[in-house]
Design an enzyme around this catalytic site. Structure first.
Site, PDB file in Angstrom:
ATOM      1  N   HIS A 263       0.835  -1.213   0.000  1.00 40.33           N
ATOM      2  CA  HIS A 263       0.000   0.000   0.000  1.00 40.33           C
ATOM      3  C   HIS A 263       0.868   1.261   0.000  1.00 40.33           C
ATOM      4  O   HIS A 263       0.703   2.145  -0.850  1.00 40.33           O
ATOM      5  CB  HIS A 263      -0.915  -0.012   1.223  1.00 40.33           C
ATOM      6  CG  HIS A 263      -1.764   1.207   1.363  1.00 40.33           C
ATOM      7  ND1 HIS A 263      -3.077   1.264   0.940  1.00 40.33           N
ATOM      8  CD2 HIS A 263      -1.498   2.446   1.874  1.00 40.33           C
ATOM      9  CE1 HIS A 263      -3.571   2.466   1.172  1.00 40.33           C
ATOM     10  NE2 HIS A 263      -2.632   3.201   1.743  1.00 40.33           N
ATOM     11  N   GLU A 264       1.785   1.333   0.950  1.00 34.91           N
ATOM     12  CA  GLU A 264       2.639   2.526   1.034  1.00 34.91           C
ATOM     13  C   GLU A 264       3.566   2.612  -0.173  1.00 34.91           C
ATOM     14  O   GLU A 264       3.893   3.712  -0.641  1.00 34.91           O
ATOM     15  CB  GLU A 264       3.442   2.517   2.340  1.00 34.91           C
ATOM     16  CG  GLU A 264       2.608   2.491   3.608  1.00 34.91           C
ATOM     17  CD  GLU A 264       1.592   3.620   3.705  1.00 34.91           C
ATOM     18  OE1 GLU A 264       1.811   4.687   3.083  1.00 34.91           O
ATOM     19  OE2 GLU A 264       0.565   3.435   4.389  1.00 34.91           O
ATOM     20  N   GLU A 294      -4.619   7.918  -3.063  1.00 30.84           N
ATOM     21  CA  GLU A 294      -5.101   6.656  -2.503  1.00 30.84           C
ATOM     22  C   GLU A 294      -5.459   5.664  -3.609  1.00 30.84           C
ATOM     23  O   GLU A 294      -5.358   4.453  -3.405  1.00 30.84           O
ATOM     24  CB  GLU A 294      -6.301   6.893  -1.587  1.00 30.84           C
ATOM     25  CG  GLU A 294      -5.957   7.583  -0.275  1.00 30.84           C
ATOM     26  CD  GLU A 294      -4.959   6.816   0.577  1.00 30.84           C
ATOM     27  OE1 GLU A 294      -4.832   5.573   0.405  1.00 30.84           O
ATOM     28  OE2 GLU A 294      -4.280   7.443   1.398  1.00 30.84           O
TER      29      GLU A 294
END
Length: 501
Positions: A263-264, A294
């Protein structure tokens, strides 16, 4: 005009330096700074925010902006867009008194450190006075910047231009109407998935080794990207040449770190692939909006990271690092386990199908907090009630409830809807990408560079040069359509749970 642009750019460089210094201190405070330094840290951040405010509202800056906007054909497009964006920001920022601006910055700096300890100690009462002040000051600043708007609409607009409660109410209603029946069908008719092997003891040192491997597979530039360890993972980019991701390791939840890193890493790929000519711009050198950002992290975390092709790709390395824990467990079993759908307490651990329910809870609570119809003292009870209503589960404590996220402690009220919008955007981007390549086959090949190149060409390189709406329209050929997200989740979870058999 040449002299005006020169002075304008020099002014922007000062603004960038303040942003850079503040960002490094924030990263330091979350990763290695002794908590006893909270007072000094807050004072320094207050001073830097004051200096940033002065630079951002300086009369000479307004003069440069006005001169550039009066003769747009005399400057290059990047300079013009910087002036346009600063003009929009200037109009808001100059309405906030400097003493209010610096007080808010100092408050959030202190609140974040208090929140960290409060979460560990399960002590909401210690954090509540800070949150109460953050809510009050968020409302106050919204009234300064956008006096003709509903305060929460003004807050939302700060994260996604043009976003309103009316838009989100319609968006979330569509998700509830289309996805809620699927959630119920999965719970009632779906096959039972074995996830027991994910709850074992996984060496943190081995998990650290796995993190580096995942970053390399994602095509992150390892000479420009680092990884740290924090309570609540985040990514920060000081330029495309210095992008830092973070994670949190759990000995009994190895998969948590896997998807935290992916995700990061998705955020980091955005920052690391912005065009060279934009990277040092304090105006255009980052992602264009929180929802677009996002969409990049959720794209890699879910659409790529939880795909069977990606699991087949990385699973041999996972087994190499944890042979005893995963003995006899196939790649398909691992894929099914990490895609299990069930109501859960923690947003960051939620599956794709129920994830938006966590966002809806926060959205509804934020609306009430900013409207003044819910007090921070009553927030834990309201949180617990909505988790019973939306997810059908009991919240055992505040640590796993209202204290689980760092966002409110940093003043990031209005950010949460970005996660839901970003998830929906990501499905639309995948649909468009599929027209140019077989996405699943490309993942299976082990070479993600063509995927990163596609995203760089259409999204990453533009930084803040385009608006979010233009990014979506130019990349996909149409305006935002949440039905791609609904179709993606429906197809995926009907397959996983064999609902059509």
């Amino acid at each position: 005009m040449e002299d005006t642009v020169k002075r304008f750019k020099e002014h922007l460089e000062k603004m960038r330096a303040i942003d850079h210094a503040s960002g490094v201190l924030y990263y330091d405070s979350d990763t290695v700074m002794p908590k006893a330094n909270a007072e000094a840290f807050g004072r320094t951040m207050s001073y830097l925010s004051g200096e940033g405010y002065k630079l951002g509202t300086a009369p000479e800056l307004r003069g440069y902006i006005d001169a550039i906007l009066a003769a747009p054909d005399k400057v290059d497009y990047i300079t013009l867009r910087e002036a346009q964006e600063l003009h929009r920001q200037f109009a808001k920022l100059e309405r906030i008194p400097i003493e209010v601006f610096t007080e808010y910055s100092e408050l959030c700096s202190k609140a974040q450190l208090v929140w960290m300890e409060a979460k560990v100690d399960n002590d909401y009462a210690a954090f509540e006075p800070y949150l109460s002040k953050i809510v009050a000051m968020t409302r106050q600043m919204a009234e300064y910047t956008d006096p003709d708007m509903e305060p929460y609409n003004a807050v939302l607009d700060g994260y996604e231009r043009g976003l309103t409660m009316e838009v989100l109410d319609e968006f979330f209603a569509l998700l509830r109407n289309k996805l809620a029946p699927l959630v119920h069908e999965v719970m009632e008719r779906g096959r039972k998935l074995d996830t027991s092997f994910l709850k074992q003891n996984f060496s943190i040192d081995k998990q650290r080794e796995l993190s580096k491997y995942l970053m390399e597979v994602m095509c992150l530039p390892m000479d420009r990207c680092t990884i740290g360890e924090v309570e609540h993972p985040f990514t920060t980019g000081f330029s495309k040449y210095d992008v830092r991701i973070t994670t949190h390791y759990h000995e009994d939840m190895m998969a948590s770190n896997v998807f935290s890193v992916i995700h990061e890493g998705g955020h980091a790929l955005y920052e690391a692939n912005i065009a060279d000519e934009l990277t040092y711009s304090p105006v255009l050198g980052g992602g264009v909006s929180m929802s677009i950002h996002e969409s990049r992290s959720r794209f890699f975390e879910n659409i790529i990271g939880r795909s069977p092709e990606y699991v087949n790709l990385i699973y041999p390395k996972i087994v190499e690092l944890f042979p005893e824990q995963l003995k006899g467990i196939s790649s398909e079993q691992f894929w099914l386990a990490i895609n299990e759908s069930r109501p859960s307490l923690i947003r960051t651990e939620a599956d794709e199908l129920t994830y938006t329910l966590h966002i809806m809870v926060r959205y509804e609570l934020e609306k009430r907090l900013i409207a003044g119809t819910l007090s921070t003292k009553d927030l834990p009870a309201a949180w617990d009630e909505m988790y019973r209503e939306y997810l059908g589960i009991e919240v055992p404590n505040d640590k796993e409830g209202v204290l689980q996220d760092s966002h409110w402690s940093g003043g990031m009220i209005g950010y949460f809807p970005s996660y839901a919008l970003g998830s929906a955007y990501s499905a639309q981007f995948r649909h468009s990408m599929q027209k140019d390549m077989d996405v699943s086959a490309q993942i299976a090949s082990g070479d993600l560079h063509p995927i990163v190149a596609w995203l760089t060409e259409r999204i990453y390189r533009f930084g803040g040069l385009k608006t979010p709406k233009d990014i979506i329209r130019d990349a996909t050929g149409e305006d935002f359509d949440p039905n791609y997200y609904i179709d993606y989740l429906t197809e995926k979870y009907r397959r996983i749970y064999e609902l059509d058999k």
